[in-house]
Scaffold this motif. Structure first.
Motif, short mmCIF file in Angstrom:
data_model
loop_
_atom_site.label_atom_id
_atom_site.label_comp_id
_atom_site.label_asym_id
_atom_site.label_seq_id
_atom_site.Cartn_x
_atom_site.Cartn_y
_atom_site.Cartn_z
N ILE A 211 104.43 82.60 65.39
CA ILE A 211 104.73 82.22 64.00
C ILE A 211 103.83 82.96 63.03
N LEU A 212 102.53 83.07 63.36
CA LEU A 212 101.60 83.78 62.48
C LEU A 212 101.94 85.27 62.40
N VAL A 213 102.29 85.87 63.54
CA VAL A 213 102.67 87.28 63.54
C VAL A 213 103.91 87.49 62.67
N ALA A 214 104.91 86.61 62.83
CA ALA A 214 106.14 86.75 62.05
C ALA A 214 105.87 86.59 60.56
N ARG A 215 105.02 85.65 60.19
CA ARG A 215 104.77 85.38 58.78
C ARG A 215 103.92 86.45 58.11
N THR A 216 103.11 87.18 58.89
CA THR A 216 102.23 88.19 58.30
C THR A 216 102.76 89.61 58.47
N THR A 217 103.96 89.73 59.02
CA THR A 217 104.54 91.06 59.26
C THR A 217 105.66 91.33 58.27
N VAL A 218 105.67 92.56 57.76
CA VAL A 218 106.78 93.03 56.95
C VAL A 218 107.12 94.44 57.39
N TYR A 219 108.38 94.65 57.78
CA TYR A 219 108.88 95.98 58.07
C TYR A 219 109.66 96.47 56.86
N THR A 220 109.38 97.70 56.44
CA THR A 220 110.06 98.25 55.27
C THR A 220 110.62 99.63 55.61
N LEU A 221 111.91 99.81 55.37
CA LEU A 221 112.55 101.10 55.56
C LEU A 221 113.03 101.63 54.22
N THR A 222 112.61 102.86 53.91
CA THR A 222 113.11 103.54 52.72
C THR A 222 113.80 104.82 53.18
N ASP A 223 114.29 105.58 52.24
CA ASP A 223 114.92 106.85 52.61
C ASP A 223 113.90 107.94 52.90
N LYS A 224 112.59 107.60 52.81
CA LYS A 224 111.55 108.59 53.07
C LYS A 224 110.63 108.20 54.22
N ARG A 225 110.49 106.91 54.49
CA ARG A 225 109.49 106.47 55.46
C ARG A 225 109.81 105.09 56.00
N LEU A 226 109.06 104.74 57.05
CA LEU A 226 109.10 103.41 57.63
C LEU A 226 107.69 102.85 57.55
N VAL A 227 107.55 101.68 56.97
CA VAL A 227 106.23 101.08 56.76
C VAL A 227 106.13 99.79 57.56
N LEU A 228 105.06 99.66 58.34
CA LEU A 228 104.78 98.46 59.10
C LEU A 228 103.54 97.81 58.53
N ARG A 229 103.70 96.66 57.89
CA ARG A 229 102.53 95.89 57.45
C ARG A 229 102.34 94.78 58.46
N ILE A 230 101.25 94.86 59.23
CA ILE A 230 101.03 93.95 60.35
C ILE A 230 99.59 93.45 60.33
N GLY A 231 99.33 92.44 61.13
CA GLY A 231 97.98 91.93 61.28
C GLY A 231 97.82 90.53 60.73
N ILE A 232 97.17 89.66 61.51
CA ILE A 232 96.94 88.28 61.09
C ILE A 232 95.62 88.16 60.34
N VAL A 233 94.53 88.58 60.97
CA VAL A 233 93.21 88.53 60.34
C VAL A 233 92.92 89.84 59.62
N LEU A 234 93.07 90.94 60.32
CA LEU A 234 92.88 92.27 59.75
C LEU A 234 94.25 92.85 59.45
N SER A 235 94.58 92.93 58.19
CA SER A 235 95.91 93.40 57.80
C SER A 235 95.91 94.91 57.67
N LEU A 236 96.82 95.57 58.37
CA LEU A 236 96.94 97.02 58.36
C LEU A 236 98.33 97.44 57.91
N THR A 237 98.40 98.58 57.28
CA THR A 237 99.68 99.16 56.89
C THR A 237 99.82 100.52 57.57
N PHE A 238 100.86 100.67 58.38
CA PHE A 238 101.17 101.94 59.03
C PHE A 238 102.32 102.57 58.26
N ASN A 239 102.04 103.71 57.66
CA ASN A 239 103.01 104.40 56.82
C ASN A 239 103.53 105.61 57.60
#
Length: 223
Positions: free
Chosen positions: A92-120
């Motif tokens: 539940i915590l992983v699902a609530r703190t995760t956002v996947y974003t797809l644009t026409d240029k990139r895929l962004v993964l915002r993940i992490g419960i305690v330490l939030s990271l963004t993979f662009n």
């Protein structure tokens, strides 16, 4: 590929607003129930404790009788419930703190419960994508990155293809309506690739993510 820790998002799931000319194609998060089942493995965990409890009950009943066996099993129930509950809470915590974003240029993964990271991940750094569909329309999309692009497995987990430790593959986990999302990703990858290179390529078979694998880069290795 940029990796960034953030406290305040300029846009939902993104470290900064989309630049002018970049279009948002899709944004979503994992389904907590599917994540608990597929990534946290709560069912095997529950089965494990069920076997332990049954064995403990039978063993005590054989030597001391029924009532001591009931007491012995009851004493272990909180531990079993805690372990299974923690698997669900983590999902539940992983699902609530995760956002996947797809644009026409990139895929962004915002993940992490305690330490939030963004993979662009720019789309040009994605060599191919593999799709695995579940029974209720949800599923996983694994991403094979071009040579020279690598993200540590522990930084990605549970958003990583299982058992790919040497060459970790980011994975969009437990995505609802995964077929539609995979189609959007495939079109975005093809649009970002060299048209002549795309015309020369043929889809390659999925290695462990049936039923399809969409190859969109010359750098993609054959399965």
């Amino acid at each position: 590929m940029n990796i960034g820790e953030h406290e305040f998002e300029a846009a939902h799931g993104l470290p900064e607003p989309l630049p002018q000319g970049e279009r948002l194609l899709w944004q979503g998060r994992p389904d907590a129930g599917t994540l608990a089942r597929e990534a946290m493995h709560w069912r095997p965990l529950a089965l494990y404790f069920a076997v332990i409890l049954a064995w403990r009950g039978v063993d005590v009943a054989a030597s001391a009788g029924l009532w001591p066996a009931v007491i012995a099993v009851a004493g272990l129930l909180p531990l079993a419930g805690f372990a299974v509950g923690m698997a669900w809470c983590l999902a539940i915590l992983v699902a609530r703190t995760t956002v996947y974003t797809l644009t026409d240029k990139r895929l962004v993964l915002r993940i992490g419960i305690v330490l939030s990271l963004t993979f662009n991940l720019p789309l040009r750094q994605i060599a191919s994508a593999g799709l695995r569909r579940g029974g209720a329309g949800e599923g996983d999309i694994a991403l094979e990155l071009v040579a020279g692009t690598r993200i540590a497995y522990l930084n990605l987990w549970p958003h990583a293809r299982p058992w790919r430790l040497k060459e970790p593959q980011p994975m969009l986990r437990a995505v609802p309506e995964v077929q539609r999302v995979a189609a959007l990703l495939a079109e975005a990858l093809k649009a970002s690739a060299d048209p002549q290179a795309v015309a020369r390529m043929q889809p390659s078979p999925a290695e462990a993510l049936p039923p399809i694998r969409v190859a969109v880069r010359p750098e993609a290795r054959a399965a």
